[in-house]
Design an enzyme around this catalytic site. Structure first.
Site, PDB file in Angstrom:
ATOM      1  N   CYS A  62       0.862  -1.173   0.000  1.00  0.00           N
ATOM      2  CA  CYS A  62       0.000   0.000   0.000  1.00  0.00           C
ATOM      3  C   CYS A  62       0.904   1.230   0.000  1.00  0.00           C
ATOM      4  CB  CYS A  62      -0.838  -0.027   1.261  1.00  0.00           C
ATOM      5  SG  CYS A  62      -1.199  -1.686   1.801  1.00  0.00           S
TER       6      CYS A  62
ATOM      7  N   HIS B 131       1.270 -33.973 -25.323  1.00  0.00           N
ATOM      8  CA  HIS B 131       1.144 -34.698 -24.038  1.00  0.00           C
ATOM      9  C   HIS B 131      -0.070 -34.218 -23.246  1.00  0.00           C
ATOM     10  CE1 HIS B 131       5.001 -36.587 -24.749  1.00  0.00           C
ATOM     11  NE2 HIS B 131       5.483 -35.402 -25.055  1.00  0.00           N
TER      12      HIS B 131
ATOM     13  N   GLU C 268      -3.309 -11.474 -16.571  1.00  0.00           N
ATOM     14  CA  GLU C 268      -3.352 -10.538 -15.439  1.00  0.00           C
ATOM     15  C   GLU C 268      -4.036  -9.220 -15.792  1.00  0.00           C
ATOM     16  OE1 GLU C 268       0.325  -9.092 -13.812  1.00  0.00           O
ATOM     17  OE2 GLU C 268       1.374  -9.378 -15.675  1.00  0.00           O
TER      18      GLU C 268
ATOM     19  N   TRP D 212      -4.301  -1.919   0.949  1.00  0.00           N
ATOM     20  CA  TRP D 212      -4.625  -3.119   0.166  1.00  0.00           C
ATOM     21  C   TRP D 212      -4.998  -4.171   1.210  1.00  0.00           C
ATOM     22  CZ3 TRP D 212      -5.756  -4.278  -4.580  1.00  0.00           C
ATOM     23  CH2 TRP D 212      -5.743  -5.617  -4.976  1.00  0.00           C
TER      24      TRP D 212
ATOM     25  N   ASN E 174       2.058  -0.613   6.479  1.00  0.00           N
ATOM     26  CA  ASN E 174       2.189  -1.582   5.375  1.00  0.00           C
ATOM     27  C   ASN E 174       2.801  -2.837   5.965  1.00  0.00           C
ATOM     28  OD1 ASN E 174       1.230   0.145   3.472  1.00  0.00           O
ATOM     29  ND2 ASN E 174       3.231   0.620   2.552  1.00  0.00           N
ATOM     30  N   GLY E 175       2.337  -4.017   5.500  1.00  0.00           N
ATOM     31  CA  GLY E 175       2.905  -5.273   5.969  1.00  0.00           C
ATOM     32  C   GLY E 175       1.870  -6.066   6.750  1.00  0.00           C
TER      33      GLY E 175
ATOM     34  N   GLU F 216       5.344 -15.939 -20.461  1.00  0.00           N
ATOM     35  CA  GLU F 216       5.198 -14.512 -20.155  1.00  0.00           C
ATOM     36  C   GLU F 216       4.029 -13.918 -20.926  1.00  0.00           C
ATOM     37  OE1 GLU F 216       6.055 -12.578 -18.010  1.00  0.00           O
ATOM     38  OE2 GLU F 216       5.765 -10.568 -18.850  1.00  0.00           O
TER      39      GLU F 216
ATOM     40  N   LYS G  40       0.828 -12.090 -19.172  1.00  0.00           N
ATOM     41  CA  LYS G  40       0.379 -10.727 -19.520  1.00  0.00           C
ATOM     42  C   LYS G  40      -1.116 -10.727 -19.810  1.00  0.00           C
ATOM     43  CE  LYS G  40       2.960  -8.561 -18.253  1.00  0.00           C
ATOM     44  NZ  LYS G  40       3.891  -9.338 -17.535  1.00  0.00           N
TER      45      LYS G  40
ATOM     46  N   ARG H 157       0.141   1.234  -7.062  1.00  0.00           N
ATOM     47  CA  ARG H 157       0.473   0.018  -6.318  1.00  0.00           C
ATOM     48  C   ARG H 157      -0.766  -0.810  -5.994  1.00  0.00           C
ATOM     49  NH1 ARG H 157       5.318  -0.726  -4.799  1.00  0.00           N
ATOM     50  NH2 ARG H 157       6.921   0.882  -4.675  1.00  0.00           N
TER      51      ARG H 157
ATOM     52  N   LYS I  93       1.167  -3.950  -7.462  1.00  0.00           N
ATOM     53  CA  LYS I  93       2.410  -3.818  -8.232  1.00  0.00           C
ATOM     54  C   LYS I  93       3.551  -4.538  -7.533  1.00  0.00           C
ATOM     55  CE  LYS I  93       5.258  -2.598 -11.367  1.00  0.00           C
ATOM     56  NZ  LYS I  93       5.216  -3.338 -12.670  1.00  0.00           N
TER      57      LYS I  93
HETATM   58  C1  AGP Z   1       4.146  -9.298 -13.676  1.00  0.00           C
HETATM   59  O1  AGP Z   1       3.478  -8.641 -14.731  1.00  0.00           O
HETATM   60  C2  AGP Z   1       3.350  -9.313 -12.398  1.00  0.00           C
HETATM   61  N1  AGP Z   1       2.931  -8.014 -12.015  1.00  0.00           N
HETATM   62  C3  AGP Z   1       4.017 -10.105 -11.284  1.00  0.00           C
HETATM   63  O2  AGP Z   1       4.073 -11.439 -11.716  1.00  0.00           O
HETATM   64  C4  AGP Z   1       5.459  -9.672 -10.891  1.00  0.00           C
HETATM   65  O3  AGP Z   1       6.357  -9.979 -11.933  1.00  0.00           O
HETATM   66  C5  AGP Z   1       5.870 -10.455  -9.649  1.00  0.00           C
HETATM   67  O4  AGP Z   1       4.995 -10.105  -8.593  1.00  0.00           O
HETATM   68  C6  AGP Z   1       7.326 -10.188  -9.218  1.00  0.00           C
HETATM   69  O5  AGP Z   1       7.478  -8.835  -8.918  1.00  0.00           O
HETATM   70  P1  AGP Z   1       8.989  -8.253  -8.749  1.00  0.00           P
HETATM   71  O6  AGP Z   1       9.661  -8.409 -10.074  1.00  0.00           O
HETATM   72  O7  AGP Z   1       8.791  -6.831  -8.348  1.00  0.00           O
HETATM   73  O8  AGP Z   1       9.662  -9.062  -7.692  1.00  0.00           O
END
Ligand code: AGP
Length: 609
Positions: free
Chosen positions: A2, A505, A489, A75, A101-102, A482, A486, A28, A604
């Site tokens: 957050c 398989h 998400e 969050w 945060n945490g 990847e 993308k 974030r 984020k």
């Molecule tokens: C990637 O598009 C995602 N937002 C997520 O998988 C991200 O890569 C993952 O949380 C790792 O984050 P970081 O690279 O900041 O450690």
């Protein structure tokens, strides 16, 4: 993660700065927001379950002001998103406010003890326990109360705390969640992210774990939680605010995709030595010997960074012949891993704050490994707690879906593989060829970006599908993973990435006219094999989007849509093949009217387990 912003000032108009700071860290991800100020010996709060715009509306209708205050975007981790669960959280007296945060891992036990002493809780949050704990220890000095209380707290925190009876004291502390001090004339700040401060000051000081700061309008002092004084240099932030703004793009994600023709070069600027056909990574200098004699490397990461790690494995084994294992950080930290003396752990993270990755690094450290970071955010926890490392210099990545950071990670990994390879069997000539090919990438990425409109048209034709399969081989198998991530998400469409040869398989049973297949097929040693995979898809009525580096003949016959990209050396192809997949996912998400920059359920930086 957050957003935290706190300010203590000589003037009494800090609320706009607090709210502006929250806006800068909106990316974030959050679900509620709030602000509390100290004035005339009392606290005044405004909190909403919703976006910052709703908080601004509330403040316009019911303004508050003061010279000391804290603000937060939450969050939810404990307790649903609601006004009562939004931060700041207060104690029984209503004189202590805290933003956090945490996660307080022992909050249930602490809450039980505090309730048995008569404390009355209003929220379902773990954070409220902190407010009552500070109250429990308060004897006229809020900093001392925080210090004593935190000794009883287990878990991760970045916090800011104020007391209504101490109108010139802003307290911050951290353990496992970032906190930075902003230094300005007549005003001082604490925040969870430099981005929250940059409009007001570029002079910052980073806290490390188990450290706290006491800020006043005149200055600040830092100590450990054991009250040992700390002196730390003020650092100057070089980002410009427009690096954080959208620069005219509809979304941060599109802006960041279009920055890649520059950021891939920023990642290796000053690090490629043409004449010697080599690379120099200054942050690894003191570990060159360990790197050159390493018998094994372990790459730890999550999500997109994990995909970069898979490609890094191919690169390093290909060019330097060093065995590499790639581990999900979240698995590695708990599986009693075997670490041999001299093992090198490469920790890849855009944010440098991902909880699983940080914990896995610390576990590897504890078992004797050398931990080297490949990180984007300067001053982040992983960057500061590793033994050394390389910044990817992609600049702030605001979109939750990682794009430019990924290609920058691949550039650094390519430079690392070259450097290690040149210390082994890669010749000067081969090295020069690699450096030359890397220098071509910005131009080649620009060529791909110029096809954005046609990729958008393709995306629109497929945006209504609910399932996708992504296939690739060799270096482009992780690219298939990847591309699928993308799409998942940001458009909430189910997508799976698979090694193309694995289709027979199992996944081939999925193929029909409702399952588009994206095939990553640059002209490399797998090209012929992947053409036969396309035949298999075609003969089962599947539709194919092919990413190719040469589109004549066979491919045109097999694929429904072809996206042509330039070709490059095989270990660099992922830096090119991923760009159309980023754009494809982006345009499908836009077509499906999704919140591209802040997708539902995502943050984020995942700073909780
Ligand atoms: C990637 O598009 C995602 N937002 C997520 O998988 C991200 O890569 C993952 O949380 C790792 O984050 P970081 O690279 O900041 O450690």
């Amino acid at each position: 993660m957050c957003g935290i912003v706190g300010c203590v000032a000589k003037d009494t108009d800090i609320v706009p700065a607090l709210v502006e700071g929250l806006r800068r860290v909106e990316y974030r991800g959050y679900d509620s927001a709030g602000v509390t100020v100290v004035a005339d010996g009392a606290l005044s709060s405004r909190k909403v379950a919703g976006k910052i715009a709703a908080l601004q509306d509330r403040l316009e209708k019911h303004p508050i002001q003061g010279a000391l205050g804290i603000a937060h975007t939450r969050w939810a981790t404990h307790g649903e998103p609601s006004e009562v669960n939004a931060h700041p959280q207060l104690d029984c007296t209503g004189k202590i406010a805290v933003v956090h945060n945490g996660i307080v891992e022992n909050y249930r036990a602490l809450r039980k003890t505090l309730e048995s002493k008569g404390h009355v809780f209003k929220s379902e949050t773990d954070t409220e326990v902190l407010a009552h704990l500070f109250e429990e220890h308060y004897e006229g000095d809020i900093a001392e109360a925080v210090r004593k209380a935190l000794a009883r707290v287990q878990g991760a925190y970045g916090i800011a705390v104020v007391h209504a009876d101490e109108p010139e004291v802003l307290v911050g502390a951290r353990n496992g969640s970032p906190l930075v001090v902003g230094v300005d004339a007549g005003r001082n700040y604490v925040a969870s992210d430099v981005a929250a401060l940059i409009r007001h000051t570029r002079d910052v000081v980073y806290l490390d774990d188990l450290e706290m700061v006491v800020a006043t309008p005149e200055g600040f002092s830092m100590t450990t939680l054991e009250n040992e004084m700390i002196t730390r240099d003020v650092e100057r932030v070089t980002w410009n605010i427009d690096m954080i703004e959208k620069n005219g793009y509809p979304h941060f994600m599109l802006k960041e995709i279009f920055e890649q023709d520059r950021t891939v070069m920023d990642a290796v600027r000053g690090r490629l030595i043409e004449l010697a056909g080599d690379a120099i990574l200054g942050g690894l200098r003191e570990h060159r010997r360990a790197l050159n004699t390493a018998r094994r490397m372990i790459i730890l990461a999550c999500g997109t960074s994990w995909h970069a790690g898979l490609i890094g494995e191919y690169m390093i084994e290909d060019l330097a012949r060093i065995p590499v294992e790639v581990e999900y950080a979240s698995e590695f930290r708990y599986r009693n891993p075997v670490i041999e003396p001299g093992d090198i752990v490469l920790v890849i993270s855009q944010s440098g704050e991902t909880s699983d990755t940080l914990a896995a690094m610390n576990e590897a450290h504890r078992r004797g490994a050398i931990a080297l970071g490949i990180v984007n955010v300067v001053g982040s926890t992983i960057a500061r707690q590793s033994d050394g490392g390389v910044y990817t210099h992609a600049g702030p990545e605001i979109g939750v879906a990682s794009t430019k950071a990924f290609t920058s990670q691949l550039m650094v990994l390519s430079a690392l593989a070259l450097m290690l390879g040149r210390a082994r069997d890669i010749s000067v000539a081969e090295g020069r060829h690699i450096v030359g090919a890397m220098r071509e990438l910005p131009r080649q990425i620009r060529e791909i970006l110029d096809t954005n409109d046609s990729i958008r048209d393709i995306a629109r034709r497929y945006a209504h599908h609910s399932n996708f399969l992504y296939l690739g081989r060799g270096y482009n198998f992780p690219v298939a993973l990847e591309g699928a991530l993308k799409l998942k998400e940001i458009s909430y469409v189910h997508a799976e990435g698979y090694p193309a040869a694995e289709m027979k398989h199992g996944p081939i049973a999925l193929i029909d006219e409702n399952m588009p297949v994206v095939v990553v097929a640059p002209k490399d040693e797998f090209y012929k094999k992947i053409l036969s995979n396309m035949e298999e898809v075609k003969s089962r009525g599947g539709s194919i989007i092919a990413i190719v580096s040469e589109s004549e003949g066979e491919v045109e016959r097999l694929a429904d849509d072809v996206i042509e990209i330039p070709n490059t050396m095989r270990h660099l192809t992922p830096i090119l093949t991923v760009v159309p997949l980023q754009l494809l996912a982006y345009h499908i998400a836009v077509e499906r009217k999704c919140d591209v920059d802040q997708p539902r359920n995502l943050a984020k930086s995942v700073t909780v387990e």
